[in-house]
Design a protein around this motif. Structure first.
Motif, PDB file in Angstrom:
ATOM      1  N   PHE A   1      29.809  38.288  38.734  1.00 27.46           N
ATOM      2  CA  PHE A   1      29.645  37.010  38.054  1.00 27.46           C
ATOM      3  C   PHE A   1      30.996  36.337  37.826  1.00 27.46           C
ATOM      4  N   SER A   2      30.927  35.080  37.476  1.00 29.51           N
ATOM      5  CA  SER A   2      32.112  34.277  37.206  1.00 29.51           C
ATOM      6  C   SER A   2      32.447  34.358  35.720  1.00 29.51           C
ATOM      7  N   GLY A   3      33.719  34.541  35.410  1.00 32.46           N
ATOM      8  CA  GLY A   3      34.107  34.618  34.002  1.00 32.46           C
ATOM      9  C   GLY A   3      35.535  35.081  33.823  1.00 32.46           C
ATOM     10  N   LYS A  16      40.990  35.571  35.005  1.00 29.02           N
ATOM     11  CA  LYS A  16      39.737  34.899  35.339  1.00 29.02           C
ATOM     12  C   LYS A  16      39.425  35.118  36.809  1.00 29.02           C
ATOM     13  N   SER A  17      38.157  34.960  37.155  1.00 25.06           N
ATOM     14  CA  SER A  17      37.754  35.056  38.552  1.00 25.06           C
ATOM     15  C   SER A  17      36.336  34.523  38.704  1.00 25.06           C
ATOM     16  N   VAL A  18      36.048  33.996  39.878  1.00 23.53           N
ATOM     17  CA  VAL A  18      34.669  33.607  40.169  1.00 23.53           C
ATOM     18  C   VAL A  18      33.842  34.837  40.498  1.00 23.53           C
ATOM     19  N   ALA A  19      34.500  35.987  40.659  1.00 21.20           N
ATOM     20  CA  ALA A  19      33.818  37.257  40.920  1.00 21.20           C
ATOM     21  C   ALA A  19      34.635  38.357  40.230  1.00 21.20           C
ATOM     22  N   VAL A  20      34.356  38.601  38.946  1.00 14.23           N
ATOM     23  CA  VAL A  20      35.246  39.423  38.124  1.00 14.23           C
ATOM     24  C   VAL A  20      35.375  40.866  38.627  1.00 14.23           C
ATOM     25  N   PHE A  21      34.289  41.437  39.163  1.00 17.79           N
ATOM     26  CA  PHE A  21      34.375  42.825  39.634  1.00 17.79           C
ATOM     27  C   PHE A  21      35.293  42.945  40.857  1.00 17.79           C
ATOM     28  N   TYR A  76      40.598  26.089  45.084  1.00 16.07           N
ATOM     29  CA  TYR A  76      39.467  26.246  46.011  1.00 16.07           C
ATOM     30  C   TYR A  76      39.699  27.452  46.923  1.00 16.07           C
ATOM     31  N   GLN A  77      40.904  27.571  47.454  1.00 14.04           N
ATOM     32  CA  GLN A  77      41.200  28.668  48.367  1.00 14.04           C
ATOM     33  C   GLN A  77      41.084  30.021  47.670  1.00 14.04           C
ATOM     34  N   LYS A  78      41.563  30.108  46.428  1.00 11.29           N
ATOM     35  CA  LYS A  78      41.458  31.351  45.683  1.00 11.29           C
ATOM     36  C   LYS A  78      40.011  31.724  45.403  1.00 11.29           C
ATOM     37  N   ALA A  79      39.216  30.736  45.015  1.00 10.88           N
ATOM     38  CA  ALA A  79      37.799  30.982  44.730  1.00 10.88           C
ATOM     39  C   ALA A  79      37.051  31.384  46.004  1.00 10.88           C
ATOM     40  N   ASN A  80      37.381  30.711  47.108  1.00  7.91           N
ATOM     41  CA  ASN A  80      36.706  30.997  48.381  1.00  7.91           C
ATOM     42  C   ASN A  80      37.054  32.388  48.872  1.00  7.91           C
TER      43      ASN A  80
END
Length: 287
Positions: A106-108, A124-129, A279-283
């Motif tokens: 999840f994102s958080g 923080k991360s769009v994919a915390v695990f 955007y690049q980091k999230a992608n």
């Protein structure tokens, strides 16, 4: 890439008078009540400063004012949620293991607490695990510039403290789960860093204050809309995918605007380069 109509729209927005970037009535009232009334600042001097700089100062003051209630809110959540050990987190970095346990990414934000030294890191991360466990398996010495600062200023490192046997617990906080409302993960992270005194100036692990200074601040909502539209148009191009650093992103944006005869405003180029980076980091995290 862009149609003539789209180019004209972008041009009209970028050359529009900067009156929309001026401080709002609400912002001016806040300055009078807080910066002048409570902190004794010079009102006339403040309003002569660039609006984006004043907004950064406003945000910094609000972070300090809110840290107590944010800490209480996050502590309440952490008490209710499972706290992971580094070993558990490293294991759950594997998607197959998470799937077998029915655990969804999840994102958080994630809050890393060194209970031996009682210091924190908030990330923080769009994919915390996918992100949080890396602090315990990645040797910071591999990053030459970072390691130079670590040695010169004797800064703490999670990886190093973990290797010497310090005890850690990690809380993963889904975005939107707090009772306080935050507009973005960035805002939640910034408030978390402030709430836990997690930056190095307080002895914590965070090297920054969560992009308070570097966060992208477009001059107005129209600039934001143009940036989002342009990003959607360019994100699948090879030249976009090859961008590796912030200077390259700024140069790319400058050349893109020049190619279509659009105004080259650094008030747009800098935050747009930051948007590309985010955007690049999230992608990358989602892959």
């Amino acid at each position: 890439m862009f149609t003539e109509g789209e180019i004209n729209w972008i041009r009209d927005v970028l050359i529009k008078n900067d009156s929309e970037s001026k401080l709002t009535e609400d912002e001016l009232n806040w300055i009078k009540q807080v910066l002048v009334g409570q902190y004794g600042k010079d009102y006339d001097a403040i309003i002569k400063l660039p609006p984006h700089y004043v907004r950064q100062k406003i945000e910094t003051v609000k972070l300090k004012e809110n840290k107590g209630i944010v800490r209480k809110d996050l502590d309440t959540l952490r008490e209710k949620m499972k706290k992971f050990t580094p070993k558990e987190l490293i294991e759950l970095g594997n998607k197959h293991i998470r799937d077998s346990k029915g655990i969804e990414n999840f994102s958080g934000i994630y809050i890393i607490h060194n209970s031996t030294k009682d210091i924190y890191y908030v990330g923080k991360s769009v994919a915390v695990f996918n992100r949080a466990y890396n602090h315990f398996v990645t040797n910071p010495a591999e990053n030459v510039a970072r390691y130079r600062d670590t040695v010169e200023f004797n800064l703490p490192e999670i990886y190093t403290d973990y290797l010497i046997g310090d005890k850690f617990s990690i809380s993963l906080i889904p975005f939107g789960s707090t009772s306080l409302l935050f507009s973005s993960i960035d805002e939640l992270e910034r408030n978390g860093i402030s709430a836990y005194n997690a930056s190095v100036e307080f002895g914590g692990y965070n090297r920054t204050h969560g992009n308070v200074i570097n966060k992208r601040l477009f001059r107005n909502e129209e600039h934001q809309k143009v940036a989002e539209f342009m990003l959607d148009k360019i994100k699948e191009t090879e030249s976009f995918k090859s961008l590796k650093n912030n200077e390259g992103r700024k140069r790319y944006t400058f050349n893109l605007l020049s190619e279509y005869g659009l105004p080259n405003s650094w008030g747009f180029i800098s935050p747009f380069a930051k948007m590309i980076q985010e955007y690049q980091k999230a992608n990358k995290a989602n892959k």
